[in-house]
Design a protein around this motif. Structure first.
Motif, PDB file in Angstrom:
ATOM      1  N   UNK A  49       0.859  -1.177   0.000  1.00 18.27           N
ATOM      2  CA  UNK A  49       0.000   0.000   0.000  1.00 18.27           C
ATOM      3  C   UNK A  49       0.893   1.223   0.000  1.00 18.27           C
ATOM      4  N   UNK A  50       0.297   2.406  -0.081  1.00 18.79           N
ATOM      5  CA  UNK A  50       1.073   3.642  -0.080  1.00 18.79           C
ATOM      6  C   UNK A  50       0.639   4.516   1.093  1.00 18.79           C
ATOM      7  N   UNK A  51       1.154   5.738   1.126  1.00 19.01           N
ATOM      8  CA  UNK A  51       0.784   6.670   2.189  1.00 19.01           C
ATOM      9  C   UNK A  51      -0.691   7.058   2.131  1.00 19.01           C
ATOM     10  N   UNK A  52      -1.344   6.828   0.986  1.00 28.88           N
ATOM     11  CA  UNK A  52      -2.764   7.161   0.853  1.00 28.88           C
ATOM     12  C   UNK A  52      -3.685   6.000   1.219  1.00 28.88           C
ATOM     13  N   UNK A  53      -3.118   4.825   1.460  1.00 29.15           N
ATOM     14  CA  UNK A  53      -3.924   3.657   1.829  1.00 29.15           C
ATOM     15  C   UNK A  53      -3.938   3.470   3.333  1.00 29.15           C
ATOM     16  N   UNK A  54      -4.917   2.688   3.804  1.00 19.07           N
ATOM     17  CA  UNK A  54      -4.848   2.174   5.163  1.00 19.07           C
ATOM     18  C   UNK A  54      -3.641   1.243   5.237  1.00 19.07           C
ATOM     19  N   UNK A  55      -3.191   0.951   6.439  1.00 18.48           N
ATOM     20  CA  UNK A  55      -2.154  -0.074   6.569  1.00 18.48           C
ATOM     21  C   UNK A  55      -2.712  -1.393   6.071  1.00 18.48           C
ATOM     22  N   UNK A  97      -4.333   2.544  13.168  1.00 21.40           N
ATOM     23  CA  UNK A  97      -3.746   3.637  13.949  1.00 21.40           C
ATOM     24  C   UNK A  97      -2.458   4.152  13.311  1.00 21.40           C
ATOM     25  N   UNK A  98      -1.874   3.382  12.403  1.00 18.35           N
ATOM     26  CA  UNK A  98      -0.639   3.784  11.734  1.00 18.35           C
ATOM     27  C   UNK A  98      -0.854   4.454  10.389  1.00 18.35           C
ATOM     28  N   UNK A  99      -2.114   4.697  10.039  1.00 18.61           N
ATOM     29  CA  UNK A  99      -2.374   5.280   8.714  1.00 18.61           C
ATOM     30  C   UNK A  99      -1.815   6.697   8.625  1.00 18.61           C
ATOM     31  N   UNK A 100      -1.229   7.026   7.465  1.00 16.71           N
ATOM     32  CA  UNK A 100      -0.582   8.329   7.260  1.00 16.71           C
ATOM     33  C   UNK A 100      -1.556   9.378   6.737  1.00 16.71           C
ATOM     34  N   UNK A 101      -2.427   8.987   5.803  1.00 15.47           N
ATOM     35  CA  UNK A 101      -3.284   9.975   5.151  1.00 15.47           C
ATOM     36  C   UNK A 101      -4.571   9.332   4.667  1.00 15.47           C
ATOM     37  N   UNK A 102      -5.672  10.078   4.785  1.00 16.81           N
ATOM     38  CA  UNK A 102      -6.943   9.669   4.201  1.00 16.81           C
ATOM     39  C   UNK A 102      -7.272  10.682   3.117  1.00 16.81           C
ATOM     40  N   UNK A 103      -7.136  10.309   1.829  1.00 15.48           N
ATOM     41  CA  UNK A 103      -7.380  11.275   0.745  1.00 15.48           C
ATOM     42  C   UNK A 103      -8.768  11.902   0.850  1.00 15.48           C
ATOM     43  N   UNK A 104      -8.828  13.181   0.521  1.00 19.27           N
ATOM     44  CA  UNK A 104     -10.097  13.890   0.560  1.00 19.27           C
ATOM     45  C   UNK A 104     -10.458  14.464   1.913  1.00 19.27           C
ATOM     46  N   UNK A 105      -9.614  14.231   2.929  1.00 17.90           N
ATOM     47  CA  UNK A 105      -9.835  14.801   4.253  1.00 17.90           C
ATOM     48  C   UNK A 105      -8.713  15.785   4.560  1.00 17.90           C
ATOM     49  N   UNK A 106      -9.019  16.804   5.368  1.00 18.82           N
ATOM     50  CA  UNK A 106      -8.056  17.880   5.590  1.00 18.82           C
ATOM     51  C   UNK A 106      -7.446  17.863   6.981  1.00 18.82           C
TER      52      UNK A 106
END
Length: 484
Positions: free
Chosen positions: A381-387, A443-452
């Motif tokens: 996955x990438x920084x835009x995905x969930x773990x 809890x380790x997710x880096x980013x959720x696209x579309x959220x600020x």
């Protein structure tokens, strides 16, 4: 000319941004992480963009396409400099602004002749630095308001107003130059350490610049802005698997006709800066170099946009003339057309395969391992995905069974089953986020696209690195011929 590197051997990498290190900077933790990668047999360290960020901390909305983020400067390394005369033990490193201000004063007063000459040479060599330093000084003097809300004389860069401001804000301008000098010095020292230990840096370049950026202020004619600096059209993407409603990013788009008329010099300079900082570079939103989604600035939703052609082939030809074969990775996710694939393959850029996307849509899914090709990078996955563990745990029971069935019922549990799948792949490069290597959940997710809000804040701690972890990774890489 910038000398480029791009390994042609099977290898593996780890994705971890600098802000996810325990101290979130370019200090000792960064060097220790390089040592960890070496011990594990890893060859590539993938990072996110290094530029100065806005309040939302997104590295994809930077204040400059050339500058480094001063928040990444290691204050501990700074106070250890010979010209920093206060004892390090007496310095409160939690007060970043004070330490940087004090460092500038000490450097000005006590730096050696050699250090001063290096600083002067740096300032001369960075064509973008003078304008950027003034931009930041003006922004700070006006409570960090965006440039397109400044008074007309500053917003429109009236020469006499800028000359007067540069004189009035001289110390602040020089301090901004000094911080860039320190950032580049610390970053290039770290990169040199990594390279000497066999680690290549895979950087990241956003296709667009932020509206509130030095680039848009300095050369507004290259962007879809009106005479007052306000947006005419903005970037984004239509609905896709990341967002059912699409994404309205809000970046100004390029006036490609003007950039082409200038023989792509804006891009030549931008790529040149990046290739000095990284060995390879991932071009974010690669499909935008073939066609981009144009949204009227007056529209609040991305669905109101349209596709517009971009001169990607002409751009990459121009860049090859300057730099030779380009060490570029194409982030070819999203709505990918035959034209986008042809552009990627014309220049032999590796594309991306995301294993978390592989288990929808049946046997034609392009992310399934059976559809991988040698010239690509496979990711769990990438920084835009969930773990991977967070993603897998969110699936219904029948879908989890299908994933394991598709993987041939591996003996490893998640996320290691998917990590092993990545390392097995025919893809030349396999990159895994550190969160997956640490078997972290959502809890380790880096980013959720579309959220600020709430993104870009995750970091690990060394207690999470189990003693046998490097050996486990090394063993897998050896089994799948990814050691160099």
């Amino acid at each position: 000319m910038v000398k480029t590197q791009f390994t042609q051997q099977r290898c593996a990498g780890v994705l971890l941004h600098i802000t996810s290190l325990p101290n979130r900077d370019l200090g000792l933790d960064a060097y220790r992480f390089v040592d960890f990668l070496v011990e594990a047999g890893i060859t590539i360290w993938q990072i996110l963009p290094l530029g100065p960020v806005l309040k939302d901390l997104s590295p994809y909305q930077c204040l400059s396409a050339h500058a480094g983020n001063p928040n990444l400067i290691s204050l501990q390394a700074l106070v250890d400099e010979p010209w920093f005369i206060s004892p390090a033990s007496s310095i409160d490193l939690s007060n970043r602004k004070w330490v940087l201000n004090q460092a500038y004063r000490y450097f000005t007063a006590y730096a050696s002749k050699e250090d001063r000459e290096r600083f002067a040479a740096f300032c001369r060599d960075q064509f973008w630095l003078k304008d950027y330093a003034l931009f930041q000084a003006l922004r700070e003097s006006q409570n960090e308001s965006p440039w397109f809300k400044w008074s007309p004389n500053f917003r429109k860069r009236e020469p006499q107003a800028l000359k007067s401001a540069a004189k009035r804000l001289r110390i602040l301008v020089e301090k901004n130059c000094f911080e860039q000098f320190i950032f580049f010095q610390q970053w290039l020292n770290l990169k040199d350490y990594a390279n000497k230990h066999g680690i290549l840096i895979l950087g990241d370049m956003p296709i667009f610049v932020a509206h509130d950026s030095a680039d848009a202020w300095i050369q507004p004619a290259y962007f879809t802005l009106d005479e007052n600096g306000q947006l005419i059209t903005v970037a984004g993407v239509p609905p896709d698997y990341f967002s059912a409603t699409g994404q309205r990013w809000g970046n100004p788009l390029y006036r490609w006709d003007r950039i082409v008329a200038d023989k792509f010099q804006w891009w030549v300079k931008r790529i040149g800066t990046t290739l000095k900082l990284c060995d390879m570079v991932r071009l974010d939103h690669f499909r935008g170099f073939e066609s981009y989604w144009e949204i009227p600035a007056s529209s609040e939703i991305a669905a109101d946009g349209r596709w517009v052609k971009a001169p990607g082939a002409a751009l990459f030809h121009a860049l090859e003339v300057c730099y030779g074969a380009l060490p570029i990775v194409a982030e070819d996710l999203g709505i990918i057309t035959p034209e986008v694939k042809a552009l990627r393959d014309q220049f032999h850029f590796p594309g991306m395969k995301i294993l978390q996307f592989a288990f929808e849509g049946g046997i034609d899914n392009p992310y399934l391992p059976s559809h991988h090709v040698e010239n690509c990078i496979v990711y769990t996955g990438t920084h835009d995905n969930d773990t991977t563990l967070g993603w897998f745990d969110s699936l219904p029971d029948e879908k989890r069974h299908y994933v394991y069935e598709s993987l041939g019922f591996p003996t490893m549990s998640m996320p290691w089953a998917l990590i092993e799948c990545a390392f097995k792949s025919v893809a030349r490069y396999a990159v895994v986020p550190l969160q997956d290597i640490l078997a972290l959940g959502s809890e380790g997710r880096m980013n959720i696209p579309g959220t600020a809000k709430g993104n870009w804040r995750w970091c690990f701690n060394w207690s999470q690195i189990e003693q046998d972890l490097p050996a486990r990774i090394y063993h897998l890489l050896k089994n799948y011929n990814r050691l160099q």
